[in-house]
Enzyme design. Structure first.
Site, PDB file in Angstrom:
ATOM      1  N   ILE A 125       0.826  -1.215   0.000  1.00  0.00           N
ATOM      2  CA  ILE A 125       0.000   0.000   0.000  1.00  0.00           C
ATOM      3  C   ILE A 125       0.860   1.266   0.000  1.00  0.00           C
ATOM      4  O   ILE A 125       0.539   2.255  -0.645  1.00  0.00           O
ATOM      5  CB  ILE A 125      -0.956   0.016   1.210  1.00  0.00           C
ATOM      6  CG1 ILE A 125      -1.776  -1.287   1.265  1.00  0.00           C
ATOM      7  CG2 ILE A 125      -1.874   1.226   1.155  1.00  0.00           C
ATOM      8  CD1 ILE A 125      -2.614  -1.544   0.047  1.00  0.00           C
ATOM      9  N   CYS A 133       9.853   1.635   8.534  1.00  0.00           N
ATOM     10  CA  CYS A 133       9.843   2.555   7.391  1.00  0.00           C
ATOM     11  C   CYS A 133      11.277   2.809   6.935  1.00  0.00           C
ATOM     12  O   CYS A 133      12.196   2.835   7.752  1.00  0.00           O
ATOM     13  CB  CYS A 133       9.215   3.895   7.773  1.00  0.00           C
ATOM     14  SG  CYS A 133       7.501   3.804   8.287  1.00  0.00           S
ATOM     15  N   ILE A 167       4.659  -8.921  15.685  1.00  0.00           N
ATOM     16  CA  ILE A 167       5.646  -8.418  14.745  1.00  0.00           C
ATOM     17  C   ILE A 167       4.936  -7.669  13.618  1.00  0.00           C
ATOM     18  O   ILE A 167       3.722  -7.820  13.424  1.00  0.00           O
ATOM     19  CB  ILE A 167       6.478  -9.570  14.128  1.00  0.00           C
ATOM     20  CG1 ILE A 167       5.534 -10.580  13.500  1.00  0.00           C
ATOM     21  CG2 ILE A 167       7.410 -10.184  15.125  1.00  0.00           C
ATOM     22  CD1 ILE A 167       6.205 -11.718  12.740  1.00  0.00           C
TER      23      ILE A 167
END
Length: 332
Positions: free
Chosen positions: A88, A150, A213
């Site tokens: 996404i 990220c 996780i």
């Protein structure tokens, strides 16, 4: 309120044989340990059509960044055996829209909110945390989940959660921006050699708990067109296929806590949970709370169903309190 949530509320008003309440820090005692997983239920409105999101221990939002993001190109999802890949790209409206619209709505329906925040730099995480703190609906927040999976644009795209120092810096900056009674949970990636090293660095930097996780990095090839199936090439693998990895990671970090290598903090377990028995496996390994994610896509009521199933299973095994089952497998 739906029939399902009415049944849930009735059972939690005194009919349950097991005390499912949990304390994850900050003085916020949750009525039960079940949560959504970030990214799998948007920011609440869609799921609220199926059950009252206020029935959950906490609602975890989609990861929010500083600015609006359109995300990656399509296709964005691919089915895998016992799971799915998503690519996404953290699409979202940005923190300003989140605190103006989504958080006040969650507050209006009585949800206990665990916002997930993300960033491409450590300073972006701090900015998002500060904006969240300044929100008029901040009193609905019972903690903040820091999605450190990220890419760090300042470090050649290295994922924060794959480096102890980078992870610690993000957690330290977020911790500075939030009141002490708002616990910070670092969401860890399994794509590392030693997850206990990352966990230790995050806790030392100020994390009050861990979420374990996140998805595993995966890829699917379209064998008809002989090209990557996802527009973003790689994606995050989730679903039942990753549950053994989640159990292993939770076990290792909880064991490190028992051995004194990491200070003891709550662990929120997530990864492939679709039944109460799945949830119990993560709890026995050391999880203090449970998130349900991918299962919501084909069963929107999965979080409350898993809660009922887990409660019934604990009662059948003779537990009086949910907390008595946390990490029980370590003593056996």
């Amino acid at each position: 309120m739906t029939e399902l949530s009415t049944d849930l509320a009735g059972r939690h008003s005194g009919d349950l044989a097991v005390d499912m309440s949990v304390d994850l820090g900050g003085g916020h005692r949750l009525p039960n340990p079940l949560m959504t997983a970030s990214g799998c239920a948007a920011n609440g409105k869609e799921l609220h059509r199926f059950f009252d999101v206020g029935d959950l221990g906490a609602f975890v939002t989609k990861s929010v960044m500083a600015d609006p993001r359109s995300g990656r190109g399509t296709p964005r999802m691919a089915e895998t055996p016992s799971g799915m890949l998503n690519s996404i790209g953290l699409q979202g409206p940005g923190i300003d829209a989140f605190v103006d619209e989504d958080l006040p709505w969650l507050q209006s329906v009585g949800a206990r909110v665990l916002p997930s925040i993300a960033g491409s730099s450590s300073t972006e995480y701090a900015h998002v945390a500060a904006a969240l703190r300044a929100s008029r609906a901040f009193d609905s927040v019972i903690g903040v989940e820091v999605n450190i999976s990220c890419p760090n644009v300042a470090n050649r795209g290295l994922v924060f959660a794959c480096d102890p120092l980078a992870s610690a810096k993000v957690i330290a900056l977020v911790r500075e921006q939030l009141p002490r009674d708002i616990p910070v949970f670092a969401k860890l990636s399994p794509d590392v050699t030693d997850i206990t090293a990352i966990a230790a660095a995050c806790v030392k930097a100020g994390a009050d708990g861990l979420t374990m996780i996140n998805t595993l990095l995966g890829m699917v090839i379209d064998t008809d067109r002989l090209r990557p199936q996802l527009g973003g090439v790689t994606g995050g693998l989730s679903g039942p296929g990753i549950r053994p990895v989640a159990v292993r990671a939770i076990w290792q970090v909880r064991q490190a806590m028992f051995e004194g290598r990491i200070p003891t903090v709550p662990i929120i377990g997530v990864g492939g949970v679709r039944t109460g028995r799945d949830a119990l496996e993560l709890v026995a390994a050391g999880a203090s709370a449970i998130q349900v994610g991918t299962a919501v896509f084909n069963d929107p009521s999965a979080p409350v169903r898993v809660l009922r199933e887990l409660s019934d299973l604990l009662a059948a095994k003779g537990f009086e309190r949910f907390t008595d089952a946390v990490a029980v497998a370590h003593g056996r």
